[in-house]
Design a protein around this motif. Structure first.
Motif, short mmCIF file in Angstrom:
data_model
loop_
_atom_site.label_atom_id
_atom_site.label_comp_id
_atom_site.label_asym_id
_atom_site.label_seq_id
_atom_site.Cartn_x
_atom_site.Cartn_y
_atom_site.Cartn_z
N GLU A 228 0.79 -1.21 -0.03
CA GLU A 228 -0.08 0.08 -0.04
C GLU A 228 0.83 1.24 -0.02
OE1 GLU A 228 -3.18 0.24 -0.39
OE2 GLU A 228 -3.36 -1.63 -0.94
N ASP A 229 2.05 1.36 0.71
CA ASP A 229 2.89 2.41 0.75
C ASP A 229 3.48 2.74 -0.52
OD1 ASP A 229 2.49 3.13 3.24
OD2 ASP A 229 4.18 2.26 4.09
N LEU A 230 3.90 1.70 -1.39
CA LEU A 230 4.50 1.70 -2.58
C LEU A 230 3.56 2.34 -3.63
CD1 LEU A 230 6.53 -1.72 -2.76
CD2 LEU A 230 7.60 0.83 -2.92
N ILE A 231 2.05 1.75 -3.60
CA ILE A 231 1.05 2.44 -4.38
C ILE A 231 0.89 3.94 -4.04
CG2 ILE A 231 -1.28 2.49 -4.89
CD1 ILE A 231 -1.40 -0.74 -4.28
N LYS A 232 0.86 4.09 -2.76
CA LYS A 232 0.65 5.63 -2.38
C LYS A 232 1.65 6.52 -2.68
CE LYS A 232 -0.87 7.90 1.89
NZ LYS A 232 -1.04 7.94 3.35
N TYR A 233 2.87 6.19 -2.70
CA TYR A 233 3.99 7.03 -2.77
C TYR A 233 4.99 6.69 -4.08
CZ TYR A 233 3.19 8.35 1.82
OH TYR A 233 2.52 8.79 2.85
N GLY A 234 4.17 5.99 -4.96
CA GLY A 234 4.99 5.56 -6.35
C GLY A 234 4.93 6.83 -6.99
N TRP A 235 5.97 7.01 -8.08
CA TRP A 235 6.01 8.03 -8.99
C TRP A 235 5.25 7.67 -10.17
CZ3 TRP A 235 11.86 9.54 -8.82
CH2 TRP A 235 12.08 9.82 -7.67
N PRO A 236 4.91 8.64 -11.00
CA PRO A 236 4.04 8.30 -12.03
C PRO A 236 4.62 7.51 -13.18
CG PRO A 236 3.99 10.67 -11.60
CD PRO A 236 4.78 10.07 -10.83
N GLY A 237 6.34 7.58 -13.24
CA GLY A 237 6.87 6.82 -14.20
C GLY A 237 7.42 5.42 -13.77
N ASP A 238 6.87 5.02 -12.61
CA ASP A 238 7.32 3.92 -12.08
C ASP A 238 6.21 2.64 -12.54
OD1 ASP A 238 8.84 4.97 -10.13
OD2 ASP A 238 7.69 4.64 -8.47
N ILE A 239 6.93 1.65 -12.85
CA ILE A 239 6.03 0.64 -13.42
C ILE A 239 6.03 -0.50 -12.56
CG2 ILE A 239 6.01 -1.10 -15.33
CD1 ILE A 239 7.83 0.84 -17.00
N PHE B 275 9.41 -1.09 -10.76
CA PHE B 275 10.64 -0.50 -11.42
C PHE B 275 10.83 0.97 -11.66
CE2 PHE B 275 12.45 0.75 -15.67
CZ PHE B 275 13.52 0.31 -15.84
N ARG B 276 11.93 1.38 -11.35
CA ARG B 276 12.16 2.82 -11.29
C ARG B 276 13.70 3.16 -11.87
NH1 ARG B 276 11.08 6.28 -5.92
NH2 ARG B 276 9.02 5.86 -6.47
N LEU B 277 13.50 4.42 -12.88
CA LEU B 277 14.92 4.94 -13.23
C LEU B 277 15.38 5.79 -12.29
CD1 LEU B 277 13.69 5.62 -16.93
CD2 LEU B 277 15.05 3.68 -16.01
N LYS B 278 16.88 5.28 -11.81
CA LYS B 278 17.32 6.42 -10.97
C LYS B 278 17.50 7.81 -11.39
CE LYS B 278 20.09 2.94 -8.47
NZ LYS B 278 21.58 2.53 -8.18
N ASN B 279 18.05 7.84 -12.65
CA ASN B 279 18.34 9.38 -13.09
C ASN B 279 17.21 9.79 -13.98
OD1 ASN B 279 19.14 11.47 -14.11
ND2 ASN B 279 21.10 10.85 -15.17
#
Length: 153
Positions: A70-81, A95-99
């Motif tokens: 639930e925390d991952l959903i709540k604080y996920g970034w729009p570009g996260d997969i 999946f998140r890009l670092k840069n």
């Protein structure tokens, strides 16, 4: 090959904490210890074929339980997969890009095949029922497209 999970961060062994970086720049402290994996990179496909990712370019977050999911959903970034085992209880894998200064996101169909394979394997291995099956269906989408509705199965 997938490296073993390690705590993403901890303030002390007795009291693990994780700083979740939010898009707005605010930080949230979680009592739980989030795990991440180092996954393979590779050349992206289709429209993003000019991009090659190394394993250092990718962050793979994994929720250990429903609270961390639930925390991952709540604080996920729009570009996260987001990846999940379809129809079974499983960890949420992101999946998140670092840069994100150069590339903010890559479409899910354009991700390097080795990266997708690693993410799905992590997801399957972190499903109580899924890890016992020879194969299972996986789902994935952008984090901001996750629908939190009950399915009628």
């Amino acid at each position: 090959s997938i490296l073993p999970a390690r705590p993403a961060s901890s303030s002390s062994p007795a009291s693990p904490r994780l700083r979740i970086s939010c898009p707005s720049g605010q930080n949230r402290t979680s009592e739980a210890t989030m795990f991440y994996y180092k996954i393979r990179g590779g050349q992206c496909q289709n429209e993003s074929q000019h991009i090659t990712l190394s394993s250092d370019d990718i962050i793979c977050y994994v929720g250990r339980d429903k609270h961390e999911n639930e925390d991952l959903i709540k604080y996920g970034w729009p570009g996260d997969i987001w990846f999940h085992v379809d129809g079974l209880s499983s960890a949420h894998v992101y999946f998140r890009l670092k840069n994100t200064d150069t590339v903010s996101s890559i479409p899910i169909d354009d991700l390097p095949p080795d990266s997708v394979s690693d993410m799905m394997q992590i997801c399957k291995n972190n499903s109580i029922a899924g890890c016992k099956l020879a194969s299972c269906k996986m789902v994935g989408c952008l984090c901001n497209q996750i629908c939190r509705c009950k399915s009628k199965r």
